[in-house]
Design a protein around this motif. Structure first.
Motif, PDB file in Angstrom:
ATOM      1  N   GLY A   1       0.786  -1.221   0.000  1.00  0.00           N
ATOM      2  CA  GLY A   1       0.000   0.000   0.000  1.00  0.00           C
ATOM      3  C   GLY A   1       0.819   1.273   0.000  1.00  0.00           C
ATOM      4  O   GLY A   1       2.016   1.267  -0.238  1.00  0.00           O
ATOM      5  N   THR A   2       0.149   2.360   0.290  1.00  0.00           N
ATOM      6  CA  THR A   2       0.779   3.662   0.284  1.00  0.00           C
ATOM      7  C   THR A   2       1.485   3.894   1.602  1.00  0.00           C
ATOM      8  O   THR A   2       1.519   3.039   2.473  1.00  0.00           O
ATOM      9  N   VAL A   3       2.025   5.079   1.768  1.00  0.00           N
ATOM     10  CA  VAL A   3       2.715   5.438   2.994  1.00  0.00           C
ATOM     11  C   VAL A   3       1.778   5.286   4.177  1.00  0.00           C
ATOM     12  O   VAL A   3       2.090   4.643   5.159  1.00  0.00           O
ATOM     13  N   ALA A   4       0.616   5.874   4.083  1.00  0.00           N
ATOM     14  CA  ALA A   4      -0.400   5.776   5.133  1.00  0.00           C
ATOM     15  C   ALA A   4      -1.734   6.189   4.529  1.00  0.00           C
ATOM     16  O   ALA A   4      -1.775   6.981   3.595  1.00  0.00           O
ATOM     17  N   ALA A   5      -2.782   5.647   5.077  1.00  0.00           N
ATOM     18  CA  ALA A   5      -4.112   5.952   4.553  1.00  0.00           C
ATOM     19  C   ALA A   5      -4.394   7.452   4.600  1.00  0.00           C
ATOM     20  O   ALA A   5      -4.976   7.998   3.693  1.00  0.00           O
ATOM     21  N   ASN A   6      -3.960   8.114   5.661  1.00  0.00           N
ATOM     22  CA  ASN A   6      -4.233   9.537   5.829  1.00  0.00           C
ATOM     23  C   ASN A   6      -2.943  10.350   5.810  1.00  0.00           C
ATOM     24  O   ASN A   6      -2.835  11.334   6.512  1.00  0.00           O
ATOM     25  N   ALA A   7      -1.970   9.930   5.046  1.00  0.00           N
ATOM     26  CA  ALA A   7      -0.670  10.607   5.057  1.00  0.00           C
ATOM     27  C   ALA A   7      -0.825  12.075   4.698  1.00  0.00           C
ATOM     28  O   ALA A   7      -1.535  12.421   3.757  1.00  0.00           O
ATOM     29  N   ASN A   8      -0.129  12.909   5.462  1.00  0.00           N
ATOM     30  CA  ASN A   8      -0.196  14.323   5.158  1.00  0.00           C
ATOM     31  C   ASN A   8       0.703  14.632   3.969  1.00  0.00           C
ATOM     32  O   ASN A   8       1.579  13.849   3.614  1.00  0.00           O
ATOM     33  N   PRO A   9       0.482  15.771   3.325  1.00  0.00           N
ATOM     34  CA  PRO A   9       1.242  16.105   2.120  1.00  0.00           C
ATOM     35  C   PRO A   9       2.758  16.147   2.349  1.00  0.00           C
ATOM     36  O   PRO A   9       3.519  15.772   1.459  1.00  0.00           O
TER      37      PRO A   9
ATOM     38  N   VAL B   1       4.537  14.283   4.434  1.00  0.00           N
ATOM     39  CA  VAL B   1       4.999  12.895   4.473  1.00  0.00           C
ATOM     40  C   VAL B   1       5.032  12.324   3.066  1.00  0.00           C
ATOM     41  O   VAL B   1       5.995  11.658   2.672  1.00  0.00           O
ATOM     42  N   GLU B   2       4.005  12.563   2.279  1.00  0.00           N
ATOM     43  CA  GLU B   2       3.963  12.069   0.900  1.00  0.00           C
ATOM     44  C   GLU B   2       5.115  12.637   0.080  1.00  0.00           C
ATOM     45  O   GLU B   2       5.754  11.918  -0.695  1.00  0.00           O
ATOM     46  N   ARG B   3       5.405  13.935   0.241  1.00  0.00           N
ATOM     47  CA  ARG B   3       6.524  14.556  -0.480  1.00  0.00           C
ATOM     48  C   ARG B   3       7.842  13.927  -0.074  1.00  0.00           C
ATOM     49  O   ARG B   3       8.700  13.657  -0.920  1.00  0.00           O
ATOM     50  N   MET B   4       8.026  13.704   1.221  1.00  0.00           N
ATOM     51  CA  MET B   4       9.261  13.077   1.691  1.00  0.00           C
ATOM     52  C   MET B   4       9.397  11.669   1.128  1.00  0.00           C
ATOM     53  O   MET B   4      10.488  11.246   0.743  1.00  0.00           O
ATOM     54  N   PHE B   5       8.290  10.939   1.079  1.00  0.00           N
ATOM     55  CA  PHE B   5       8.303   9.586   0.533  1.00  0.00           C
ATOM     56  C   PHE B   5       8.684   9.622  -0.943  1.00  0.00           C
ATOM     57  O   PHE B   5       9.514   8.831  -1.400  1.00  0.00           O
ATOM     58  N   GLN B   6       8.110  10.538  -1.687  1.00  0.00           N
ATOM     59  CA  GLN B   6       8.440  10.674  -3.104  1.00  0.00           C
ATOM     60  C   GLN B   6       9.904  11.079  -3.295  1.00  0.00           C
ATOM     61  O   GLN B   6      10.577  10.592  -4.206  1.00  0.00           O
ATOM     62  N   THR B   7      10.409  11.941  -2.419  1.00  0.00           N
ATOM     63  CA  THR B   7      11.812  12.347  -2.475  1.00  0.00           C
ATOM     64  C   THR B   7      12.727  11.154  -2.224  1.00  0.00           C
ATOM     65  O   THR B   7      13.722  10.957  -2.935  1.00  0.00           O
ATOM     66  N   ALA B   8      12.384  10.338  -1.236  1.00  0.00           N
ATOM     67  CA  ALA B   8      13.185   9.148  -0.938  1.00  0.00           C
ATOM     68  C   ALA B   8      13.151   8.175  -2.112  1.00  0.00           C
ATOM     69  O   ALA B   8      14.197   7.616  -2.491  1.00  0.00           O
ATOM     70  N   ASN B   9      11.988   7.977  -2.704  1.00  0.00           N
ATOM     71  CA  ASN B   9      11.872   7.086  -3.861  1.00  0.00           C
ATOM     72  C   ASN B   9      12.713   7.587  -5.028  1.00  0.00           C
ATOM     73  O   ASN B   9      13.409   6.804  -5.682  1.00  0.00           O
ATOM     74  N   ALA B  10      12.652   8.884  -5.296  1.00  0.00           N
ATOM     75  CA  ALA B  10      13.432   9.460  -6.397  1.00  0.00           C
ATOM     76  C   ALA B  10      14.935   9.318  -6.132  1.00  0.00           C
ATOM     77  O   ALA B  10      15.704   8.988  -7.043  1.00  0.00           O
TER      78      ALA B  10
END
Length: 114
Positions: free
Chosen positions: A14-22, A24-33
């Motif tokens: 799944g995703t980072v979290a069901a209710n992930a804040n923006p 956290v999502e940006r940090m996750f995308q940064t880590a993936n990149a």
């Protein structure tokens, strides 16, 4: 390592979290990149920070995958085991974790669940 199987595992987790804040999502995308571009130190540091903030299976698996790639096998194994042994982990994810671990490591994957 069976990257395709691990990729399926990560998607199934799944995703980072069901209710992930923006943020956290940006940090996750940064880590993936960073991981995709080979900047493993940046990606690992970011995933570790995210893990302290939002300890989801997806973040654990992403971090474990990178740790395995960079030779940090004992820490990777601990994270893989944690996700594998969680009661709510789907069987398909468990199988993919096992198949990703076995080809690269002489250390057996011993878990608390069957």
């Amino acid at each position: 390592m069976k990257l395709a199987a691990l990729f399926v595992t990560l998607l199934a987790a799944g995703t980072v979290a069901a209710n992930a804040n923006p943020t956290v999502e940006r940090m996750f995308q940064t880590a993936n990149a960073a991981a995709q571009s080979g900047q493993y130190d940046v990606a690992i540091t970011t995933y570790r920070h995210l893990l302290r903030e939002v300890p989801t299976p997806r973040i654990k698996l992403e971090l474990a995958r990178l740790l395995l790639q960079t030779g940090e096998n004992s820490e990777a194994l601990a994270l893989f085991r944690e996700v594998h042994d969680a009661k709510d982990t789907p069987q398909a994810v468990r199988r993919n974790i096992l198949s990703s671990w076995r080809p690269r490591n002489s250390v057996p994957f011993v878990s608390g669940t069957a």
